[in-house]
Design a protein around this motif. Structure first.
Motif, short mmCIF file in Angstrom:
data_model
loop_
_atom_site.label_atom_id
_atom_site.label_comp_id
_atom_site.label_asym_id
_atom_site.label_seq_id
_atom_site.Cartn_x
_atom_site.Cartn_y
_atom_site.Cartn_z
N GLN A 124 0.84 -1.19 0.00
CA GLN A 124 0.00 0.00 0.00
C GLN A 124 0.87 1.24 0.00
OE1 GLN A 124 -2.13 0.61 3.78
NE2 GLN A 124 -0.89 -1.02 4.69
N SER A 125 0.31 2.37 -0.44
CA SER A 125 1.05 3.63 -0.47
C SER A 125 1.23 4.17 0.94
CB SER A 125 0.29 4.66 -1.33
OG SER A 125 0.28 4.25 -2.68
N PRO A 126 2.22 5.07 1.12
CA PRO A 126 2.44 5.64 2.47
C PRO A 126 1.25 6.46 2.93
CG PRO A 126 3.79 6.76 0.84
CD PRO A 126 3.20 5.58 0.14
N VAL B 270 2.55 13.91 -4.01
CA VAL B 270 2.74 13.51 -5.40
C VAL B 270 3.17 14.70 -6.23
CG1 VAL B 270 1.05 11.65 -5.20
CG2 VAL B 270 0.31 13.93 -5.96
N ASP B 271 3.82 14.40 -7.35
CA ASP B 271 4.23 15.43 -8.31
C ASP B 271 3.00 15.82 -9.13
OD1 ASP B 271 5.29 16.99 -10.34
OD2 ASP B 271 7.15 15.82 -10.43
N PRO B 272 2.58 17.07 -9.11
CA PRO B 272 1.36 17.47 -9.82
C PRO B 272 1.48 17.35 -11.33
CG PRO B 272 2.53 19.41 -9.02
CD PRO B 272 3.22 18.22 -8.43
N ARG B 273 2.65 17.12 -11.85
CA ARG B 273 2.82 17.01 -13.30
C ARG B 273 2.74 15.57 -13.78
NH1 ARG B 273 8.54 19.92 -13.13
NH2 ARG B 273 8.66 18.27 -11.56
N GLU B 274 2.67 14.61 -12.87
CA GLU B 274 2.68 13.21 -13.26
C GLU B 274 1.42 12.51 -12.76
OE1 GLU B 274 6.18 11.50 -11.70
OE2 GLU B 274 7.57 12.62 -12.99
N ASN B 275 1.12 11.35 -13.35
CA ASN B 275 -0.04 10.56 -12.92
C ASN B 275 0.11 10.15 -11.47
OD1 ASN B 275 -1.08 10.75 -15.50
ND2 ASN B 275 -0.33 8.74 -16.16
N ILE B 276 -1.02 10.06 -10.78
CA ILE B 276 -1.03 9.66 -9.38
C ILE B 276 -1.30 8.17 -9.32
CG2 ILE B 276 -2.11 10.01 -7.13
CD1 ILE B 276 -2.90 12.83 -8.09
N VAL B 277 -0.44 7.44 -8.66
CA VAL B 277 -0.62 5.99 -8.50
C VAL B 277 -0.76 5.71 -7.01
CG1 VAL B 277 0.38 3.70 -8.87
CG2 VAL B 277 0.73 5.51 -10.57
N ILE B 278 -1.94 5.18 -6.60
CA ILE B 278 -2.20 4.85 -5.20
C ILE B 278 -2.21 3.33 -5.12
CG2 ILE B 278 -3.68 5.23 -3.22
CD1 ILE B 278 -4.95 7.57 -4.71
N GLN B 279 -1.24 2.78 -4.44
CA GLN B 279 -1.08 1.33 -4.44
C GLN B 279 -1.97 0.65 -3.41
OE1 GLN B 279 3.15 0.77 -3.88
NE2 GLN B 279 3.46 0.46 -6.09
N GLU C 241 -4.76 18.84 -7.94
CA GLU C 241 -5.45 19.45 -6.81
C GLU C 241 -6.86 18.90 -6.65
OE1 GLU C 241 -3.85 20.97 -9.15
OE2 GLU C 241 -2.18 22.06 -8.20
N ALA C 242 -7.49 18.46 -7.76
CA ALA C 242 -8.87 17.95 -7.69
C ALA C 242 -8.93 16.60 -6.99
CB ALA C 242 -9.45 17.84 -9.09
N TYR C 243 -7.80 15.96 -6.82
CA TYR C 243 -7.81 14.61 -6.22
C TYR C 243 -7.15 14.59 -4.85
CZ TYR C 243 -9.35 13.04 -10.79
OH TYR C 243 -10.07 12.87 -11.94
N GLU C 244 -6.98 15.77 -4.26
CA GLU C 244 -6.51 15.80 -2.87
C GLU C 244 -7.56 15.15 -1.98
OE1 GLU C 244 -4.33 19.12 -1.08
OE2 GLU C 244 -4.76 20.23 -2.92
N GLY C 245 -7.11 14.44 -0.93
CA GLY C 245 -8.06 13.84 -0.01
C GLY C 245 -7.46 12.65 0.69
N VAL C 246 -8.37 11.97 1.48
CA VAL C 246 -7.97 10.80 2.25
C VAL C 246 -8.58 9.57 1.59
CG1 VAL C 246 -7.99 9.68 4.50
CG2 VAL C 246 -7.86 12.17 4.35
N TYR C 247 -7.71 8.62 1.18
CA TYR C 247 -8.16 7.43 0.47
C TYR C 247 -7.92 6.20 1.35
CZ TYR C 247 -8.27 10.29 -3.80
OH TYR C 247 -8.54 11.25 -4.73
N GLN C 248 -8.86 5.22 1.21
CA GLN C 248 -8.69 3.94 1.92
C GLN C 248 -9.18 2.82 1.02
OE1 GLN C 248 -10.88 3.22 5.64
NE2 GLN C 248 -8.95 2.45 6.51
N ALA D 99 -10.10 -6.97 4.38
CA ALA D 99 -8.95 -6.26 4.96
C ALA D 99 -8.95 -4.84 4.43
CB ALA D 99 -7.65 -6.96 4.60
N ILE D 100 -8.48 -3.87 5.25
CA ILE D 100 -8.48 -2.47 4.84
C ILE D 100 -7.06 -1.91 4.96
CG2 ILE D 100 -10.88 -2.11 5.49
CD1 ILE D 100 -9.89 -0.73 8.04
N SER D 101 -6.79 -0.90 4.13
CA SER D 101 -5.48 -0.25 4.14
C SER D 101 -5.48 0.89 5.14
CB SER D 101 -5.15 0.29 2.75
OG SER D 101 -6.00 1.39 2.44
N ASN D 102 -4.32 1.54 5.31
CA ASN D 102 -4.24 2.78 6.08
C ASN D 102 -5.01 3.88 5.37
OD1 ASN D 102 -2.46 1.77 8.10
ND2 ASN D 102 -0.71 2.05 6.73
N ASN D 103 -5.29 4.95 6.10
CA ASN D 103 -5.81 6.15 5.45
C ASN D 103 -4.65 6.84 4.72
OD1 ASN D 103 -8.48 5.94 6.31
ND2 ASN D 103 -8.03 6.92 8.28
#
Length: 1271
Positions: A40-42, A47-56, A104-111, A121-125
């Motif tokens: 899972q991601s940290p 993230v770099d705003p110029r590149e795709n965001i990958v949430i593992q 910026e549109a995808y800022e937030g807390v993901y789980q 099973a669940i990941s960290n926030n």
């Protein structure tokens, strides 16, 4: 200097194994199991705003889990957002930013939730935030005008970025600004000056902020700083004020420390456990304050405390609650101190004490899940079941929650689920998933069958028996096929089934069987264990000290198990060797060629096998001559002294032992450096003594054990004031060169000794012991003055005084000299000679009056020469010899005289001018001495019972010969000597026939001559009587003869014995105890030329045959001619030689005419026809008896052509027919030299006829050969 490190892969395996023990029990993937999050991601994901965001989000389970996401606590429907996709068979989200999306549109807390039929099973926030690197706000920066010595802070105030930027200061040329104890950057990025100096003035202080996530650097506007010195400030004030105003800027004053940051006397700091604690104190003051840190009531933690930024920053890594407390920084300079106390509190985000672990149970079993965490403040514990708070989750009668523990009793298959434990406080949280999986499975052994384990002896052996089963199987181990169960302290049995042998030995090798059983079944597996010998370095590299540009080698000789293949790797300072051809790696060594300073360091030899690793290290210290000193400074300038200081250069690993100081006088000797003084290597200052009127500059040379450094750069010049001379010239002498003069000489003063301009000399003299006044002259800067018209050889008092434009030197001392010498006038009188023995005489004479010497008496010379030998009236070249006796002696010894000779001598007195007249010649004679050995000894005509002896008289009889003594004795086959017989022979005899000898017997003869004084040295020879009148075959060499010239001698001999003998000639100086010198004779020749001899020297010689044990001739003695220049004559240009050759040619022509006439008279026409048919006389048939041609039978007519005229048809040369003689080397066998060196020889052959008297040992060469030798 040597360190050794050994790393065993078996120990590494043990560490990995222990990690496996504490990890959760893995369920084979072919069995049903709840989901487990594997990746899972940290939690805080920038993230770099110029590149795709990958949430593992990756998980495993059986059946494979499905994935869903929440965003900011609500379901995130990825199907409704075209920019978001989920990877196949994965829960990883990819948010497409590069195709139009905005981070910026995808800022937030993901789980992420991973779910299958057995649980969820669940990941960290995961908090997603794009990085930011904003620009600096534009501001107008005013120049900073600062007074010298004041403090200054240049503020950076970088824009707030995410994450915070890295701050550094540079100039317009992108060069980092130098920092020191006085100038440094604070933790907040500001640049602090404890006190400013004039060199701080510049207009390009620029603060840079580097944002690593976006890889951008932002630049602040340049800041200008102008530092006013007190002198320039006072000048400015004076220019703007009237003369009546009394005002002036105060000079730079020293100030006690004041803290620039932090402010006040106390502050607080909170840091989290495990982080790095950074505390900072920066102070102003003049001189620059020094910072020191202490912890009140305790010590700073060892091994975790570091000081940075010139001790202005205290850094403690991996802080814990124990590091809380009060930390005091103290800033101090010569005027006082100031301190600040920082109260540090260490808080802690939650951290695990016991994290929950997966639980595998069989139906009806009991179990527990434990979740324990700590923190500051104490974290709260909450449970979830399948991602839902346990309070609202479906009820399960088999579970009971008790705080941080869930207790399970009599579980059933429906009890399978994933439980989450959340531990949180105000500083963070921990989330852990642990499943409960209810299964009923017979045992499985997961370790491959017949797995081979190889272990190094004396290391732990770990034999795996990875298993699974539900209920949990019991594990047993056996050794061998039918071995008993393993028990006891020799083994360790781990819960995961592994068998450990803590110290494996050779006898532990073999087959081991693991058996796993539970109520549902049993299974076993075999593994193999091999024990290998350890790898060892039996010859380790050693500490080396090497000079620069030398060569050094490190050895690394290893011993290893024969079944293992080792690899040897060399490291330098724990890194790879430089890629340099100077480094040569051999099988057992490392060689470094042409060593340089950068090769200094630690070299490690690492030996690796598949099972173990050993290493050994050694330090290489490269030494060299020191670097030259620098920054020479002159202080304390006085008229006669000055202080010199310098900074030493790098000593290059060899301590500096001394410094050599040299000076140059640019006024008198520019470019010439002279030694001044030398000081110890610990000293960097020296007080130097100076001379007046010298323009000094100095340089310093450092010296260590390796050698001397290059000279330093010269110091500044220093010109001393003029003064009168301090000293006078040295080495003043008065010596006349002619009978009527006195030459006064002295060593002029050096330029730096003149002490001023206009150097001259006052030369004074007066005759000694006569009441005369001093005569003086003043001369220029020279070194000699000649006084003419003096009496011959009278003493004078002389003195030379230096003076210059400022005055005279001190009064000089006087020296005694003499006017010129003349030749002595009187010869020594009353010369007497006392002959001590045959080679030594003592001469007495009366000394001449000292006044007649007319100079310094140096001694007396004796001239002496040999007039003639009393034993023979031969002419001799007169050679005068000279012996000199120093001082006023009245006698002298004459050594090396020849016995029985007449000598003359005279005596002369000698002074510095030369020799006086000779005394009248005095004649004296030397008495007889013992003679030299006979010149030769020949033994001829052997019969059954007799031998004939012939000899030559001694070369140096040294008196009147009275008799000869012959001694002889027989020698048997074992070389033992028989009784000795002695015979006295009259002196006028030259041969003797010994009769009544034993037949076929070898005799050894000893022969010498006597005078009235005694016996001379003897000559030896051996001979054999014959048996039955047959010539004996026992080999011998006889009739050794010599013909000597100035530097060479012709040696010839006769040989009787087996053919093909290899001869050698041995020779040495007669009477010397040195070893014989040996020369090999080429072929079977019976002569040899010894070259490179010393003229006028007696030599001994003998001839031997190689391979014939102990067989050689008797000794012969000869003397080379004296070295005379007249011997260097080209014989071919001498008139007598040309005339002789013409006579020989005429004689040969006459002989040929006579032969031709007599042959024509013979009338043998048949022979004439044969001659016409066979023109070549070499192929005519020969008679066997005398070698004459057929039908030319008149032997009487042709005897003159019998010998020496032709070569036999078999091309062999008989001894008596040989043309090889000394004639071929410029001398005949019978050639001699007169005393004056002229050559006497016979160039015409003897008339061929039977010998009339005695046996000739050799013959003169034929006329034809004689001509051939000289043409």
């Amino acid at each position: 200097m040597m360190k050794k490190m050994s790393i065993s892969t078996s120990k590494t395996s043990l560490v990995l194994f222990l990690c496996q023990i504490i990890s959760a029990l893995d369920v084979p993937l072919d069995l049903s199991q709840p989901p487990t999050i594997t990746q899972q991601s940290p939690k805080d994901y920038i993230v770099d705003p110029r590149e795709n965001i990958v949430i593992q989000c990756e998980a495993k389970g059986k059946p494979p889990p499905s994935f869903s996401w929440t965003r900011n606590g609500t379901h995130f429907d990825i199907d409704k957002d075209a920019q978001v996709t989920m990877k196949p068979n994965s829960g990883t989200l990819v948010i497409n930013i590069m195709n139009g999306g905005k981070a910026e549109a995808y800022e937030g807390v993901y789980q992420c939730t991973a779910r299958n039929e057995r649980g969820a099973a669940i990941s960290n926030n995961i908090v997603i935030r794009p990085s930011r690197s904003p620009l600096w706000t534009k501001e107008k920066l005013e120049p900073n005008h600062v007074r010298e010595g004041d403090s200054l802070v240049l503020h950076c105030r970088p824009p707030v970025g995410l994450p915070p930027p890295i701050i550094f200061w540079m100039d317009n040329a992108f060069q980092r600004l130098p920092q020191s104890e006085r100038v440094s950057q604070g933790l907040n990025g500001d640049l602090y000056f404890s006190n400013v100096q004039p060199e701080d003035t510049r207009e390009d202080y620029i603060c840079y902020a580097r944002f690593n996530h976006t890889q951008t650097i932002q630049q602040k506007q340049p800041i200008s700083v102008k530092v006013f010195s007190m002198d320039s400030l006072n000048d400015t004030i004076a220019a703007n004020l009237s003369d009546t105003d009394i005002y002036g800027a105060k000079p730079v004053t020293e100030r006690q420390p004041v803290l620039l940051t932090p402010t006040g006397s106390t502050s607080t700091k909170v840091e989290l456990r495990g982080n790095v604690l950074l505390l900072e104190c920066i102070a102003a003051g003049l001189p620059t304050p020094v910072i020191r840190w202490i912890k009140e009531g305790g010590e700073l933690p060892a091994n975790r405390t570091f000081f940075e930024n010139f001790k202005k920053t205290l850094k403690i890594i991996d802080v814990s609650e124990a590091d809380s407390g009060n930390y005091k920084c103290i800033a101090r300079n010569a005027l006082g101190s100031v301190h600040h106390v920082i109260s540090v509190t260490v808080k802690a985000a939650p951290y695990w004490i016991t994290a929950p672990r997966n639980l595998v149970l069989s139906p009806g079993e009991d179990g527990t899940l434990i979740c324990r965490a700590n923190g500051n403040p104490k974290p709260s514990i909450s449970w979830l079941a399948n991602g839902v708070p346990i309070a609202i989750a479906p009820e399960d009668p088999s579970r009971k929650v008790d705080g941080d523990t869930i207790i399970f009793s009599h579980v059933q298959e429906r009890s399978s689920a994933v439980y989450q434990c959340n531990a949180s406080n105000e500083y963070g949280y921990l989330l852990a998933n642990a499943f409960v999986n209810v299964l009923a499975e017979p045992p499985r052994i997961l370790t491959p069958a017949n797995k081979l384990y190889q272990v190094i002896a004396d290391s732990p052996a770990l034999l795996d028996c990875a298993y699974f089963g539900s209920p949990k199987p019991e594990i047993e181990w056996f050794k061998g096929v039918k071995g008993s169960i393993l028990r006891g302290n020799e083994y360790v049995f781990h819960d995961n089934g592994t068998l450990e042998i803590p110290v494996a030995q050779k006898n532990n090798a073999g087959t081991y069987t693991c058996v796993a059983r539970n109520e549902l079944g049993k299974i076993q597996n075999e593994v193999q264990l091999e024990i290998k010998d350890p790898t060892m370095i039996i010859k380790q590299p050693e500490y080396k000290v090497i000079q620069r540009y030398g060569q050094v080698s490190f050895e690394c000789i290893i011993k290893h198990d024969s079944t293992l293949l080792p690899t040897v790797t060399w490291l330098k300072d724990n890194d790879e060797l430089p890629d340099d051809e100077r480094f040569l790696v051999g099988k057992d060594n490392l060689t470094i060629m042409n060593v340089t300073d950068k090769d200094d360091g630690t070299y490690t030899c690492i030996v690796n096998t598949t099972l173990d690793s050993v290493s050994a290290s050694a330090v290489l210290t490269v030494v060299a001559r020191p670097n030259p000193p620098f920054d020479l400074e002159l202080t304390g300038q006085l008229e006669r002294s000055i202080d010199l200081s310098w900074i030493p250069g790098d000593e290059n690993n060899s301590p500096i032992t001394s410094f050599v100081i040299e000076f140059e006088d640019a006024l008198h000797e520019p470019g010439v450096w002279r030694y001044q003084t030398e000081v110890p290597g610990s000293q960097t200052t020296a007080q130097l003594k100076l001379s007046p009127y010298v323009n000094y500059s100095f340089r310093v040379i450092a010296v260590n054990r390796i050698g001397r450094s290059q000279p330093s750069e010269p110091s500044e010049q220093y010109l001393t004031k003029s003064a009168s001379p301090d000293e006078n010239p040295a080495n003043v002498q008065g010596i006349g060169s002619e009978p009527d003069n006195l030459v006064i000489t002295w060593e002029p003063l050096k330029g730096f000794q003149s002490n001023g301009p206009g150097l001259q000399y006052k030369v004074s003299w007066r005759q000694k012991d006569v009441d005369d006044e001093w005569t003086s002259v003043i001369v220029a800067n020279v070194s000699k003055y000649i006084v003419s018209g003096t009496p011959t050889f009278v003493p004078y008092e002389v003195k030379v005084q230096a003076l210059n434009d400022l005055g005279y030197a001190p009064e000089p001392s006087e020296v005694i000299g003499h006017s010129g010498e003349d030749l002595p006038m009187v010869a020594p009188g009353n010369v007497q000679v006392h002959v001590i023995n045959s080679t030594l005489a003592k001469v007495h004479w009366d000394p001449v009056p000292l006044k007649s010497v007319r100079g310094h008496l140096q001694g007396y010379k004796i001239y002496y020469w040999k007039v003639q030998s009393l034993s023979r009236r031969s002419r001799r070249h007169i050679e005068k010899k000279i012996l000199t006796f120093r001082g006023n002696k009245t006698f002298g010894m004459l050594p090396g005289l020849e016995p029985y000779s007449s000598y003359k001598l005279n005596v002369r007195v000698v002074n510095g001018k030369g020799e006086g007249p000779a005394s009248p010649d005095k004649v004296f004679k030397t008495p007889e001495g013992v003679p030299s050995s006979p010149s030769f000894l020949k033994i001829t005509n052997p019969t059954l019972d007799s031998l004939t002896l012939e000899w030559g008289s001694p070369t140096h009889p040294n008196g009147v010969l009275t008799s000869y003594t012959l001694k002889f004795q027989p020698i048997n086959n074992t070389h033992e000597l028989g009784p000795l017989v002695e015979i006295r022979i009259p002196a006028n005899e030259s041969s003797l026939i010994l009769k009544n000898l034993n037949y076929s017997t070898r005799y050894k003869f000893y022969f010498n001559a006597q005078t009235s004084v005694g016996s001379g040295s003897q000559i030896t020879e051996e001979a054999v009587t014959i048996m039955d009148e047959v010539q004996p075959l026992y080999p011998r060499i006889r009739n050794v003869t010599t013909a000597a010239a100035e530097t060479y001698a012709n040696i010839s001999w006769e040989y009787e014995g087996p053919d093909h003998a290899n001869f050698y000639v041995e020779y040495g100086v007669a009477g010397s105890k040195e070893d014989w010198k040996k020369e090999i004779v080429n072929g079977s020749r019976s002569f040899f030329v010894l070259k490179g001899l010393t003229p006028g020297t007696a030599y001994k010689v003998r001839v031997g045959a190689e391979g014939l044990s102990g067989f050689r001739s008797s000794e012969d003695v000869f003397e080379t001619g004296p070295a005379m220049a007249s011997r260097q004559v080209d014989i071919a240009t001498q008139g007598w030689f040309i005339g002789l050759m013409c006579a020989v040619a005429l004689l040969i022509l006459i002989l040929l005419i006579v032969c031709f006439i007599r042959r024509n008279k013979g009338g043998k026409y048949p022979v004439k026809e044969k001659e016409d048919a066979h023109a070549d006389p070499e192929i005519q048939p020969m008679k066997e008896d005398d070698g004459t041609f057929g039908e030319y039978s008149d032997a009487e007519d042709h005897k003159p052509l019998k010998k020496g005229s032709r070569t036999p048809s078999d091309r062999t040369v008989k001894k008596e027919d040989s043309d090889d003689s000394l004639v071929d080397y410029g001398e005949g066998v019978n050639g001699q030299f007169n005393e004056d060196g002229s050559f006497i020889g016979q160039y015409s052959g003897k008339k061929e006829k039977e010998p009339a008297e005695g046996n000739e040992s050799s013959e003169a060469p034929s006329p034809v050969n004689a001509m051939n030798s000289f043409v």
